[in-house]
Design a protein around this motif. Structure first.
Motif, short mmCIF file in Angstrom:
data_model
loop_
_atom_site.label_atom_id
_atom_site.label_comp_id
_atom_site.label_asym_id
_atom_site.label_seq_id
_atom_site.Cartn_x
_atom_site.Cartn_y
_atom_site.Cartn_z
N ALA A 179 1.24 -1.36 -0.54
CA ALA A 179 0.38 0.02 0.25
C ALA A 179 1.10 0.91 -0.30
O ALA A 179 0.54 1.70 -0.33
N VAL A 180 2.12 1.11 1.23
CA VAL A 180 2.57 2.26 0.80
C VAL A 180 3.23 2.40 -0.61
O VAL A 180 3.08 3.86 -1.26
N ASN A 181 4.24 1.69 -1.22
CA ASN A 181 4.75 1.76 -2.50
C ASN A 181 3.61 2.12 -4.00
O ASN A 181 4.41 3.03 -4.51
N GLU A 182 2.73 1.06 -3.79
CA GLU A 182 1.94 1.74 -4.40
C GLU A 182 0.65 3.53 -4.06
O GLU A 182 0.35 3.92 -4.93
N GLY A 190 0.87 12.52 4.16
CA GLY A 190 0.89 13.06 4.78
C GLY A 190 0.52 11.84 6.63
O GLY A 190 0.51 11.91 7.72
N ALA A 191 0.71 10.24 6.35
CA ALA A 191 1.34 9.71 7.16
C ALA A 191 2.13 8.99 7.48
O ALA A 191 2.01 7.76 8.18
N THR A 326 -2.68 0.66 6.44
CA THR A 326 -3.25 0.37 5.37
C THR A 326 -4.39 0.88 4.41
O THR A 326 -4.41 1.04 3.55
N ASP A 327 -5.19 0.37 5.45
CA ASP A 327 -6.97 0.64 4.78
C ASP A 327 -6.75 1.56 4.45
O ASP A 327 -7.48 2.77 3.28
N TYR A 328 -6.36 2.96 5.70
CA TYR A 328 -6.57 4.21 5.49
C TYR A 328 -5.38 4.73 3.18
O TYR A 328 -6.03 5.83 3.10
N LEU A 329 -4.58 4.44 3.48
CA LEU A 329 -3.93 4.07 2.50
C LEU A 329 -4.17 3.76 1.20
O LEU A 329 -3.97 4.19 0.05
N ASN A 343 -9.81 6.45 10.55
CA ASN A 343 -8.98 5.27 9.78
C ASN A 343 -7.60 5.24 10.39
O ASN A 343 -6.33 4.81 11.01
N LEU A 344 -7.26 6.25 10.29
CA LEU A 344 -5.68 7.09 10.50
C LEU A 344 -5.58 7.53 12.17
O LEU A 344 -4.65 7.18 12.54
#
Ligand code: ADP
Ligand code: GN1
Ligand code: MG
Length: 374
Positions: A179-182, A190-191, A326-329, A343-344
């Motif tokens: 999720a971070v990479n995408e 922001g996260a 992950t869900d936030y991203l 979610n954050l």
């Protein structure tokens, strides 16, 4: 606070959700449904409170098939576990009861392949979202502990995995890294602080899986979602009654069930408290839960499991933080959210608890030792 069941008919027959209302006629209710409204604080399924004209109440649920890709497996597990629990339950109010469909089944599959089920509403029960009352929290612990004990002889390998890898924390980390990479919603920047916090702890996230691979943590029938709001209490006595929300019952680790209750219930604030200063781990609630849990199932646990309870709390808290992040991203596809940062905010509360647990490790271990001696 409770979302208890005093059913004011003030709303009369709402049933704005026509799909839910239509499904009711497929089940063998005692009378005609006269009341139907959305109910409960769960993040996953669609839940409705129903009353019929005999004043009997029910819970109608549509299974979330984005989350549960194999709803048939969910219903098979649930029916097998309810059947087993019924043999040892103190009374019918101590175990969930599925209401049959008109054609004799225990769930209904509609034309869209959605799965619906109806439970009898456990009468005179109350459900809490949060408590700082020690005896209530103790009761929740002994109720979840009794659930473990009652299912100790259940053939664990006959259960399916309703969500494969559900509490496989390293796998959760892989999804998080992806999720971070995408960064498909442009939320990574922001996260950044939360992402860094998670990555710094990745090596510790695999502890339970490693211990299991070494043969230390046996697979047991576990609930896997042991939040305070997944246990019902008697409205009058405030004694624990019944464990609900059985969708995630599957093979797992006892220490994860312990830990999930801690991260949710031994926090001084709600899971989505925006003011982080209000969020901390309460060692009193922690020890109280350990006492209640071990009083009910301590004799069934192996020394390795008791020694790993703190790691269970740590790992599952970290895992939940990583899942929320992950869900936030990913754009909030999994959990029901009420606002953009929800979610954050949830992730931050979990990470605050993780930090507290890192500082309180010795005190937590000492509390477990005391509780185990009682
Ligand atoms: P979710 O998976 O969305 O969390 P739950 O199965 O936990 O759904 O149900 C949501 C809420 O509905 C619970 O927190 C509880 O308040 C209530 N509830 C569910 N089943 C029953 C029942 N059989 N009797 C009384 N209340 C129930
Ligand atoms: C979800 O359904 P609910 O609200 O009881 C989730 C749990 C999380 C929890 C966080 C199937 O539980 O795993 O720990 O939210 N359930 C599923 O509050 O993913
Ligand atoms: Mg629930």
């Amino acid at each position: 606070m409770s979302n208890a069941s005093s059913i004011g008919i003030d709303d009369g027959l709402l049933a704005k959700d026509t799909t839910a209302k239509e499904r009711l006629h497929l089940f063998q209710l005692d009378g005609e449904p006269i009341f139907c409204r959305r109910y409960g604080g769960g993040h996953i399924n669609d839940t409705y409170l129903i009353m019929d004209d005999t004043a009997r109440t029910y819970i109608l649920q549509k299974i979330n098939t984005f989350v549960f890709k194999d709803p048939l497996c969910v219903m098979r597990n649930i029916t097998a576990v309810i059947d087993s629990l019924s043999h040892t339950a103190q009374s019918p109010r101590h175990v969930l009861e599925l209401v049959q469909t008109r054609d004799g089944g225990l769930w209904h599959v509609d034309e869209a392949n959605d799965y619906w089920r109806v439970y009898s509403f456990i009468t005179d029960s109350v459900c809490y979202q949060k408590t700082d009352n020690l005896s209530l929290f103790y009761e929740s612990a002994s109720t979840f502990g009794a659930f473990q004990k009652q299912l100790a002889d259940f053939p664990v390998h006959s259960l399916g995995y309703t969500i494969p890898g559900f509490h496989d924390t390293p796998t959760r980390y892989r999804a998080f890294r992806e999720a971070v990479n995408e960064d498909r919603c442009g939320r990574v920047q922001g996260a950044a602080r939360e992402i860094e916090f998670a990555l710094e702890r990745e090596t510790r996230a695999g502890a339970l899986m490693e211990r299991h691979a070494e043969g230390a943590l046996p697979l047991r029938v576990t609930h896997n979602d042991t939040k305070l709001n997944n246990v019902l209490f008697d409205r009058r006595t405030r004694k624990g009654l019944c464990v609900i929300d059985l969708d995630t019952v599957m093979p797992g680790f006892s220490v994860t069930d312990f830990g999930d209750s801690i991260r949710f219930g031994a926090s001084t604030a709600a899971e989505d408290e925006p003011c982080i200063d209000k969020v901390s781990l309460s060692l009193r609630l922690f020890e109280t839960y350990a006492e209640g849990f071990l009083s009910a199932c301590g004799a069934y646990l192996e020394p390795d499991e008791i020694a790993s309870l703190c790691d269970g709390a740590y790992t599952i808290t970290l895992e939940n933080g990583v899942r929320f992040l992950t869900d936030y991203l990913c754009g909030d596809e999994y959990y029901r959210t009420a606002y953009k940062e929800h979610n954050l905010i949830r992730c931050r509360t979990q990470f605050k608890l993780v930090s507290d647990m890192e500082k309180a490790e010795d005190a937590m271990q000492a509390a477990i030792r005391r509780a185990a001696k009682k």
